[in-house]
Scaffold this active site. Structure first.
Site, PDB file in Angstrom:
ATOM      1  N   ASP A 120       0.847  -1.199   0.000  1.00  6.18           N
ATOM      2  CA  ASP A 120       0.000   0.000   0.000  1.00  6.18           C
ATOM      3  C   ASP A 120       0.879   1.245   0.000  1.00  6.18           C
ATOM      4  O   ASP A 120       2.112   1.144   0.005  1.00  6.18           O
ATOM      5  CB  ASP A 120      -0.979  -0.012   1.186  1.00  6.18           C
ATOM      6  N   HIS A 125      -2.795   2.907  -4.854  1.00  8.50           N
ATOM      7  CA  HIS A 125      -2.171   2.500  -3.583  1.00  8.50           C
ATOM      8  C   HIS A 125      -0.742   1.995  -3.800  1.00  8.50           C
ATOM      9  O   HIS A 125      -0.317   1.018  -3.197  1.00  8.50           O
ATOM     10  CB  HIS A 125      -3.028   1.433  -2.877  1.00  8.50           C
ATOM     11  N   GLU A 161      -9.724   2.503  -5.475  1.00  9.58           N
ATOM     12  CA  GLU A 161      -9.272   3.866  -5.192  1.00  9.58           C
ATOM     13  C   GLU A 161      -8.045   4.286  -6.005  1.00  9.58           C
ATOM     14  O   GLU A 161      -7.027   4.681  -5.453  1.00  9.58           O
ATOM     15  CB  GLU A 161      -8.982   3.990  -3.687  1.00  9.58           C
TER      16      GLU A 161
HETATM   17  C1  ACM Z   1     -10.993  -0.492   0.437  1.00  4.98           C
HETATM   18  O1  ACM Z   1     -11.517  -0.390   1.562  1.00  4.98           O
HETATM   19  N1  ACM Z   1     -10.333   0.524  -0.092  1.00  4.98           N
HETATM   20  C2  ACM Z   1     -11.119  -1.701  -0.331  1.00  4.98           C
END
Ligand code: ACM
Ligand code: ZN
Length: 651
Positions: free
Chosen positions: A163, A233, A297
């Site tokens: 991440d 991410h 995201e």
């Molecule tokens: C997430 O909670 N971004 C999958």
């Protein structure tokens, strides 16, 4: 009730497993360990001989039991026998036996009532996730987490390994991922306060450690699904390899929380090669059929401006349509390419529900986290689905709506009851074919605000027990009251194992029912088990000389309710306190001219006149919420107003 004598476990009880089955020998050893943890008795483990079974627990493969993970547990006065067609099934039978053993003192013999149990899981996918990026958890804790999963019959451990705030898996071809990407300069304090702790933070797992953990999990029939979150991410990776981002950097491993605009440059073939190289090593390490490739995201900002990404859009003829931008399709292009690559390795992808934005990769399994809607759409498109809706399955959310004693959390509100009552199969799925797309469900532990193993345990226990029932048990067999009583025993196991768990259920739970036609607010008080609840209605702190709660309270005026209970072992509960206020509008009919947002509807209009104030979290159900428009509500005060002109305005 059977009049048969119970089966007695004493020092001489032997656990038998078939010869030449090392998995069942391991299972037998697990059982011996569990028995010792609970009873102090050290049972012998031996290979099965053909003598008449007496005073023994027999593990027995039996292929007439059809469900792959199902088992039968027979308890007779002479012996107990766990049968299944697979070693995994036997392991689940062992877990049930483990949870059936009463805690005794003084190493007394254990009596198990004669019984026949036939059991199997509802879902084949029973998952639990751990984010080791926002905070790093050492190998020993990951193993402990796996033990906790096994206690709850969970068979998939989703390991979120990469991440923005840290890359946690050693990749031999890209050593800077561990040198640079696994470290951050410091960490923001609180919820992106703008203040930082100034302490370098980092950690990663070597490939050797990962292999060790995979083997450790396999022994407990848990498959590890690694997640390499892409193309978003990725800030930690870009910090070490800035050439794989659209702007070329420089980048910095994130020191705060959120979603970051710098993502993988999908126009750059070397960047895609990098992703494939990483996945190549990941598949060499992890035998799991599924590889999670994230997809959540990923902001489109950089791709919109990047000449390479725009060239890719052109070359691949990716076009905006009514629902999606060309950049949405660019993300799909990336996911599909990774899917293709993983297919060549015989693997399948899982992605977060954002992978539905654009053309979802064929054969992808969708993890529905932004509610269940993504899962519904995915199933309708013929994709397998794992339900992880945040409002039921995010264990980083608060487990109580009384935040006074809670460590700082991300927000939200998901208590044990909410988790328990989640139904993974959407109500509109009525035929078996649709239902089959729901492979199962899981809960997620994101760790922005969880930096220690103790805190992680506190967030997952006992909610994981409620999750386990949604995964294993058919809805018609579920019963929250009975579950809570069983949970008392389960919490004793947590205690014996030294797990840190939430004890909120030992406090007082109050349910409020506004009764409009009687003008009362009815209150029922409860707590787990049979402990007496004492209460006062005058604001004075209750003690054991206060009134005992025996029946629903009917309030008709402003009241301060306080309640508590006391237990032999746990001592005094927290004092529950609530001010119930009656004003002119309380319990008056109310019409909403504006529909609340589905997510913030809860009990609807009545919420505004139910005598209860909102709490910190909107998810407490004490608020209703509206998107976009001003809200309009009409309350019928049912009395002639004293002020001239007021009535006309109302009508
Ligand atoms: C997430 O909670 N971004 C999958
Ligand atoms: Zn780019």
């Amino acid at each position: 009730m059977s009049k048969e004598h119970p089966f007695v476990i004493n020092e001489k009880t032997v656990i038998f497993h078939p010869a030449e089955n090392s998995l069942l020998q391991q299972n037998a050893e697990f059982l011996a360990t569990y028995v010792e943890e609970i009873t102090g008795k050290n049972l012998k483990v031996e290979t099965l001989s053909h003598t008449t079974p007496m005073n023994c627990i027999i593990l027995n493969l039996n292929n007439t039991i059809h469900q792959k993970e199902g088992y039968e547990l027979i308890i007779k006065p002479e012996y107990a026998m766990i049968s299944a067609s697979t070693e995994a099934g036997i392991f689940y039978g062992i877990q049930t036996l483990r949870k059936s053993i009463p805690f005794t003192t003084n190493y007394a013999d254990i009596e198990l009532p004669a019984a026949i149990i036939k059991d199997y899981p509802r879902f084949s996918y029973r998952g639990m996730m751990l984010d080791v990026c926002r905070h790093f958890f050492p190998v020993e804790f990951v193993k402990k987490y796996i033990d906790i999963l096994a206690l709850h019959n969970i068979n998939h451990f989703h390991w979120h390994l990469t991440d923005d705030q840290g890359w946690r898996i050693e990749i031999k071809k890209y050593p800077r991922l561990t040198e640079i990407s696994s470290q951050r300069k410091e960490t923001v304090i609180g919820r992106n306060s703008g203040k930082y702790d100034g302490l370098p933070y980092g950690g990663f797992y070597t490939q050797e450690e990962i292999k060790e953990i995979i083997t450790y999990a396999e022994r407990q029939y848990i498959t590890i699904i690694p997640e390499i979150d892409l193309p978003g991410h990725m800030l930690a990776a870009l910090t070490a390899y800035p050439e794989f981002g659209c702007t070329g950097g420089p980048y910095e491993v994130a020191t705060s929380w959120g979603v970051f605009k710098d993502v993988i440059c999908i126009g750059n073939d070397q960047a895609l090669q990098f992703l494939e190289d990483v996945l190549d090593e990941v598949t060499d390490l992890f035998p799991s059929q599924f590889i999670h490739i994230g997809g959540d995201e990923a902001p489109r900002d950089r791709w919109k401006k990047c000449p390479k990404c725009q060239a890719r859009i052109k070359a691949e003829k990716l076009k905006a349509d009514k629902l999606h931008t060309a950049e949405d399709h660019l993300q799909s292009y990336c996911m599909k390419r990774m899917n293709k690559f993983l297919e060549t390795k015989g693997r399948k992808i899982i992605g977060w529900d954002e992978i539905l934005e654009g053309n979802v990769a064929p054969g992808a399994t969708v993890m529905s986290w932004r509610g269940t809607e993504g899962g519904i759409i995915a199933a309708e498109l013929g994709h397998d689905v794992i339900m992880v809706p945040d409002n039921y399955a995010y264990f980083d959310y608060y487990q109580t709506d009384d935040l006074t004693d809670e460590p700082l959390g991300i927000g939200g509100f998901v208590d044990v009851e909410k988790v328990y009552n989640f139904e993974p199969i959407p109500a509109q799925f009525t035929n078996e074919e649709e239902k089959r797309f729901i492979m199962g469900n899981q809960a997620n532990l994101w760790t922005e605000y969880i930096s220690t193993p103790e805190h992680a345990e506190y967030m997952v226990l006992p909610r994981m027990a409620a999750l386990a029932e949604t995964q294993w048990t058919l809805p018609e067999k579920k019963d929250y009251q009975k579950f809570k009583n069983r949970l008392l025993h389960q919490m004793n196991i947590y205690k014996r194992k030294g797990y840190n768990y939430g004890k909120h259920l030992f406090n007082i739970n109050a349910e409020y029912t506004p009764v409009i036609n009687k003008k009362t607010i009815n209150v029922s008080l409860s707590t787990i088990g049979k402990s007496t609840v004492y209460y006062t209605l005058n604001g004075i702190d209750p003690d054991i000389s206060s009134k005992k709660y025996t029946q629903t309270l009917q309030l008709t005026e402003t009241t301060t309710l306080k309640a508590f209970t006391i237990r032999e072992k746990e001592g005094k509960s927290k004092v529950y306190q609530e001010e119930i206020r009656f004003n002119k509008a309380t319990l008056c009919p109310l019409i909403l001219n504006t529909e609340p947002a589905e997510k913030y509807k809860f009990k609807g209009a009545i919420t505004l006149v139910d005598g209860l104030r909102g709490k910190d979290s909107p998810a407490s159900g004490r608020w209703i919420g509206f998107y976009g428009t001003n809200m309009e509500a009409i309350i019928d005060l049912q009395k002639k107003p004293k002020y001239p002109g007021f009535q006309q305005k109302l009508i």
